[in-house]
Design an enzyme around this catalytic site. Structure first.
Site, PDB file in Angstrom:
ATOM      1  N   VAL A 208      -3.909  35.549  44.537  1.00  0.00           N
ATOM      2  CA  VAL A 208      -4.629  34.309  44.882  1.00  0.00           C
ATOM      3  C   VAL A 208      -6.110  34.616  45.093  1.00  0.00           C
ATOM      4  CG1 VAL A 208      -4.916  32.541  46.680  1.00  0.00           C
ATOM      5  CG2 VAL A 208      -2.633  33.132  45.883  1.00  0.00           C
TER       6      VAL A 208
ATOM      7  N   GLU B  45     -11.716  38.658  34.158  1.00  0.00           N
ATOM      8  CA  GLU B  45     -11.224  37.769  33.110  1.00  0.00           C
ATOM      9  C   GLU B  45      -9.811  37.281  33.453  1.00  0.00           C
ATOM     10  OE1 GLU B  45     -12.352  36.299  30.567  1.00  0.00           O
ATOM     11  OE2 GLU B  45     -10.500  35.737  29.545  1.00  0.00           O
TER      12      GLU B  45
ATOM     13  N   LYS C  66       6.542  47.292  42.191  1.00  0.00           N
ATOM     14  CA  LYS C  66       7.249  48.268  41.338  1.00  0.00           C
ATOM     15  C   LYS C  66       8.747  48.027  41.398  1.00  0.00           C
ATOM     16  CE  LYS C  66       6.507  53.217  40.445  1.00  0.00           C
ATOM     17  NZ  LYS C  66       5.457  53.143  39.423  1.00  0.00           N
TER      18      LYS C  66
ATOM     19  N   ASP D 251       1.700  53.175  44.563  1.00  0.00           N
ATOM     20  CA  ASP D 251       1.583  52.038  43.639  1.00  0.00           C
ATOM     21  C   ASP D 251       2.795  51.114  43.710  1.00  0.00           C
ATOM     22  OD1 ASP D 251       3.413  53.720  42.459  1.00  0.00           O
ATOM     23  OD2 ASP D 251       2.653  53.431  40.414  1.00  0.00           O
TER      24      ASP D 251
ATOM     25  N   SER E 148      -4.268  62.008  27.467  1.00  0.00           N
ATOM     26  CA  SER E 148      -3.541  61.095  26.567  1.00  0.00           C
ATOM     27  C   SER E 148      -4.467  60.125  25.824  1.00  0.00           C
ATOM     28  CB  SER E 148      -2.546  60.264  27.387  1.00  0.00           C
ATOM     29  OG  SER E 148      -3.237  59.519  28.383  1.00  0.00           O
TER      30      SER E 148
ATOM     31  N   GLU F  84      -2.331  49.629  44.768  1.00  0.00           N
ATOM     32  CA  GLU F  84      -3.099  50.255  43.682  1.00  0.00           C
ATOM     33  C   GLU F  84      -3.741  49.150  42.845  1.00  0.00           C
ATOM     34  OE1 GLU F  84      -2.132  53.762  40.678  1.00  0.00           O
ATOM     35  OE2 GLU F  84      -1.474  51.843  39.870  1.00  0.00           O
TER      36      GLU F  84
ATOM     37  N   HIS G 177       2.085  52.889  26.897  1.00  0.00           N
ATOM     38  CA  HIS G 177       3.106  52.897  27.943  1.00  0.00           C
ATOM     39  C   HIS G 177       4.487  52.635  27.335  1.00  0.00           C
ATOM     40  CE1 HIS G 177       5.213  51.639  31.639  1.00  0.00           C
ATOM     41  NE2 HIS G 177       4.358  52.436  32.239  1.00  0.00           N
TER      42      HIS G 177
END
Ligand code: 0O2
Length: 267
Positions: free
Chosen positions: A22, A41, A48, A73, A115, A140, A156
């Site tokens: 919010v 944006e 999780k 996280d 990576s 996080e 991912h």
């Protein structure tokens, strides 16, 4: 582990994610309503999944009692920006707030991961009020551009598919795709001003047109029909010309007309 215990453990994290969604969405909206370019944006958030927490607990040998401390996280917010330059602005916005406290930061944009992963990470402390009182939890926040997000999402899902066994060819392709993303972000930065100007123009135009339509709608109740038709014709002419200055002037003139009716006590 009983499902009820997990629910109790995770519910403050859900509250934090909901509240922060919010708050960040409101920040973006505030910019737009003020006719300003928003460095934010899009915002997403998630708690999780239990299966992913269990996986992390197993991998890092963490006991259930320690997950608040050791898994940072559980609550995750992802802020998507249009341009690399916006990321710094969002970081500053977060640092200037007094409802969150920065615990740590990782800059994977200046220090890209092996990576090819790029993103800015912050772990913040955030307070939530629950039935049992105040709880300070870690969240996080990942901040990245749309292009970085595109790459990270694809990578991912491939990580998920191959687990630890990603073929070298795929790994190489991902690295070169990551280079392409850096180039794309750089190219976009070069025309940033033009893009922002044109987006601002559309936001300002939409705001003033909404104001005009609202005033015309109110005038319908009080002004005579012939005058309304004249006002509408005038509005369409100015609207088609796409001249923002003229639209602003017209909006002010309409305000004066509406004020005149109010003064006559007709409204
Ligand atoms: P998921 O499934 O997204 O939640 P940590 O593992 O968090 O205790 P670490 O590895 O030092 O500690 O944290 P880091 O490097 O800041 O990574 C945290 C999150 O960033 C990851 O969470 C990913 O979401 C993202 N991330 C980091 N590296 C990569 C990468 O190479 N590719 C992609 N696509 N995402 C990355 P999780 O828990 O690993 O995964």
């Amino acid at each position: 582990m009983e499902i009820q215990l997990w629910r109790e453990k995770l519910s403050p994290y859900q509250l934090a994610v909901d509240e922060l969604l919010v708050k960040f969405r409101f920040l973006a909206l505030e910019h737009k309503e003020a006719g300003l370019y928003s460095p934010i944006e899009n915002v997403k958030g998630r708690v999780k999944k239990i299966s992913s927490i269990l996986e992390k607990m197993q991998k890092k040998k963490i006991a259930f009692e320690d997950i608040d401390e050791k898994i940072e996280d559980i609550a995750g917010i992802r802020i998507i920006c249009q341009f690399v330059e916006d990321i710094e602005k969002v970081v500053e916005l977060i640092k200037s707030r007094d409802d969150m406290e920065i615990k740590s930061e990782k800059n994977y944009i200046d220090n890209m991961k092996e990576s090819g992963y790029r993103s800015y990470h912050m772990i913040v402390y955030y307070n939530v009020q629950t039935m049992t009182g105040n709880k300070k939890i870690k969240v996080e926040i990942q901040i990245r551009t749309m292009a970085m997000n595109f790459w990270a999402t694809i990578e991912h899902s491939l990580q998920y598919k191959y687990r630890q066994n990603m073929p070298d060819t795929v790994r190489e392709r991902l690295r070169s795709a990551s280079e392409a993303i850096i180039n794309l972000d750089n190219e976009m930065s070069l025309i940033r001003t033009e893009i922002i100007d044109s987006q601002n123009y559309f936001t300002l135009k939409a705001n003033v047109v909404a104001e005009i339509l609202n005033t015309i709608q109110n005038l319908y109740k009080i002004a005579n029909k012939r005058e309304i038709v004249k006002i509408q014709d005038e509005f369409y002419k100015i609207y088609m010309s796409s001249d923002l200055e003229q639209l602003h002037r017209f909006s002010k003139e309409l305000d004066v007309i509406a004020e005149g009716y109010r003064a006559q006590g007709i409204e």
